[in-house]
Design a protein around this motif. Structure first.
Motif, short mmCIF file in Angstrom:
data_model
loop_
_atom_site.label_atom_id
_atom_site.label_comp_id
_atom_site.label_asym_id
_atom_site.label_seq_id
_atom_site.Cartn_x
_atom_site.Cartn_y
_atom_site.Cartn_z
N ILE A 171 0.83 -1.21 0.00
CA ILE A 171 0.00 0.00 0.00
C ILE A 171 0.86 1.26 0.00
CG2 ILE A 171 -1.60 1.36 1.40
CD1 ILE A 171 -2.89 -1.30 2.27
N PHE A 172 1.85 1.31 0.89
CA PHE A 172 2.71 2.48 0.97
C PHE A 172 3.61 2.60 -0.26
CE2 PHE A 172 1.66 2.55 5.50
CZ PHE A 172 1.53 3.92 5.70
N TYR A 173 4.04 1.47 -0.81
CA TYR A 173 4.86 1.52 -2.03
C TYR A 173 4.08 2.19 -3.16
CZ TYR A 173 7.00 -0.10 -6.35
OH TYR A 173 7.56 -0.16 -7.61
N ARG A 174 2.85 1.78 -3.37
CA ARG A 174 2.04 2.37 -4.44
C ARG A 174 1.70 3.83 -4.13
NH1 ARG A 174 0.43 -1.00 -8.29
NH2 ARG A 174 0.57 -3.26 -7.94
N TYR A 175 1.46 4.13 -2.86
CA TYR A 175 1.16 5.51 -2.49
C TYR A 175 2.36 6.42 -2.75
CZ TYR A 175 0.72 9.52 0.63
OH TYR A 175 0.71 10.81 1.14
N PHE A 176 3.55 5.97 -2.35
CA PHE A 176 4.75 6.78 -2.56
C PHE A 176 5.07 6.92 -4.04
CE2 PHE A 176 6.20 5.39 1.88
CZ PHE A 176 5.73 6.56 2.45
N ARG A 177 4.87 5.88 -4.84
CA ARG A 177 5.10 5.98 -6.28
C ARG A 177 4.19 7.05 -6.89
NH1 ARG A 177 9.30 4.37 -8.99
NH2 ARG A 177 7.91 4.46 -10.80
N ALA A 178 2.91 7.02 -6.51
CA ALA A 178 1.98 8.02 -7.03
C ALA A 178 2.37 9.42 -6.57
CB ALA A 178 0.56 7.68 -6.59
N ARG A 179 2.84 9.54 -5.33
CA ARG A 179 3.23 10.85 -4.80
C ARG A 179 4.46 11.38 -5.53
NH1 ARG A 179 1.48 13.80 -0.95
NH2 ARG A 179 2.77 15.29 0.20
N VAL A 180 5.43 10.52 -5.78
CA VAL A 180 6.62 10.93 -6.53
C VAL A 180 6.24 11.42 -7.92
CG1 VAL A 180 8.72 10.09 -7.63
CG2 VAL A 180 8.27 9.53 -5.24
N ASP A 181 5.38 10.67 -8.60
CA ASP A 181 4.94 11.09 -9.94
C ASP A 181 4.26 12.45 -9.88
OD1 ASP A 181 5.92 8.74 -10.97
OD2 ASP A 181 3.98 7.72 -10.99
N SER A 182 3.42 12.66 -8.88
CA SER A 182 2.73 13.94 -8.74
C SER A 182 3.70 15.09 -8.48
CB SER A 182 1.71 13.84 -7.59
OG SER A 182 1.13 15.10 -7.32
N LEU A 183 4.68 14.86 -7.62
CA LEU A 183 5.67 15.90 -7.31
C LEU A 183 6.54 16.22 -8.51
CD1 LEU A 183 6.73 14.71 -3.73
CD2 LEU A 183 5.39 16.76 -4.29
N ILE A 184 6.91 15.20 -9.28
CA ILE A 184 7.74 15.42 -10.47
C ILE A 184 6.98 16.25 -11.50
CG2 ILE A 184 8.76 14.28 -12.48
CD1 ILE A 184 9.65 12.03 -10.62
N ILE A 185 5.70 15.95 -11.69
CA ILE A 185 4.88 16.73 -12.63
C ILE A 185 4.78 18.18 -12.19
CG2 ILE A 185 2.53 17.06 -13.48
CD1 ILE A 185 2.27 13.99 -13.53
N GLU A 186 4.60 18.39 -10.88
CA GLU A 186 4.51 19.76 -10.37
C GLU A 186 5.82 20.52 -10.55
OE1 GLU A 186 3.04 22.13 -6.34
OE2 GLU A 186 2.70 19.98 -6.56
N MET A 187 6.94 19.84 -10.31
CA MET A 187 8.24 20.48 -10.52
C MET A 187 8.45 20.83 -11.99
SD MET A 187 11.03 18.75 -7.95
CE MET A 187 10.69 17.06 -8.40
N GLU A 188 8.04 19.92 -12.88
CA GLU A 188 8.17 20.19 -14.31
C GLU A 188 7.34 21.41 -14.71
OE1 GLU A 188 6.94 16.61 -16.17
OE2 GLU A 188 8.88 15.61 -15.95
N GLN A 189 6.14 21.52 -14.19
CA GLN A 189 5.28 22.65 -14.51
C GLN A 189 5.88 23.97 -14.05
OE1 GLN A 189 1.61 21.44 -12.65
NE2 GLN A 189 0.87 20.34 -14.47
#
Length: 202
Positions: free
Chosen positions: A169-187
């Motif tokens: 559960i935490f692995y999938r949560y952290f993966r989704a969070r990393v993807d979200s943070l990377i997209i925000e940094m790119e923007q």
């Protein structure tokens, strides 16, 4: 608790070690992946304001790179601010790739624990079954050994699942969070490129 560990036998020790690692990884990533740490509020606006007022010095870029992961990405762009728009984007993408790799730190290990914990529990179950059948013979039956083997089999299987479920559960949560943070940094990095080069063109 100690009685359960004793009943589970020696195969429980690798599972206990895996559970300690999983908890450590979860706690570390929970603090490391906070939005306020990775993408601080208002950082882009402050950088743009300072650039327009005073320009960007080497000292400012160094301080920005040490500030946060987003700061590192923005600093990479500002180092190439005198180049072309494409050159600035390439520098940002390269820095973003490195930052993304750091944000994913320990996630592979956490995912591995989630995957192998049930297998480790199954191994303990097999060891328990071996003890059950090894204790039985046509001539004699050992109820105590039989009970110990059953306890070992069930405790290890249950503990393996107990570790795997929250770890996954935490692995999938952290993966989704990393993807979200990377997209925000790119923007935000794209905004920096547009603002800086838009100012220069205008």
């Amino acid at each position: 608790m100690f009685a359960i560990i004793q009943a589970a036998g020696w195969p429980i020790w690798p599972l206990l070690f895996a559970s300690i690692l999983a908890v450590a990884f979860i706690i570390e990533r929970t603090f490391a992946l906070r939005r306020s740490v990775v993408v601080p509020e208002g950082l882009l606006q402050n950088v743009v304001a300072e650039y327009r007022q005073n320009g960007i010095s080497a000292e400012t870029i160094t301080r920005l790179a040490a500030h946060s992961p987003l700061g590192r990405v923005l600093a990479a762009g500002l180092r190439n601010v005198r180049g072309t728009r494409e050159g600035m984007r390439e520098a940002i993408e390269e820095a973003g790739s490195g930052v993304g790799h750091e944000l994913e730190r320990f996630l592979t290990s956490l995912g591995t624990i989630a995957s192998i914990a049930p297998l480790m529990g199954l191994f303990g179950t097999i060891v328990g079954m071996i003890e059950i059948f090894g204790a039985q013979s046509p001539a004699t039956a050992n109820p105590q050994q039989l009970a110990h083997g059953i306890s070992m089999a069930l405790y290890n299987a249950g503990f393996g699942i107990l570790i795997a479920v929250p770890a996954m559960i935490f692995y999938r949560y952290f993966r989704a969070r990393v993807d979200s943070l990377i997209i925000e940094m790119e923007q935000q990095a794209v905004k920096l490129v547009d603002l800086v080069h838009g100012q220069r063109i205008g």
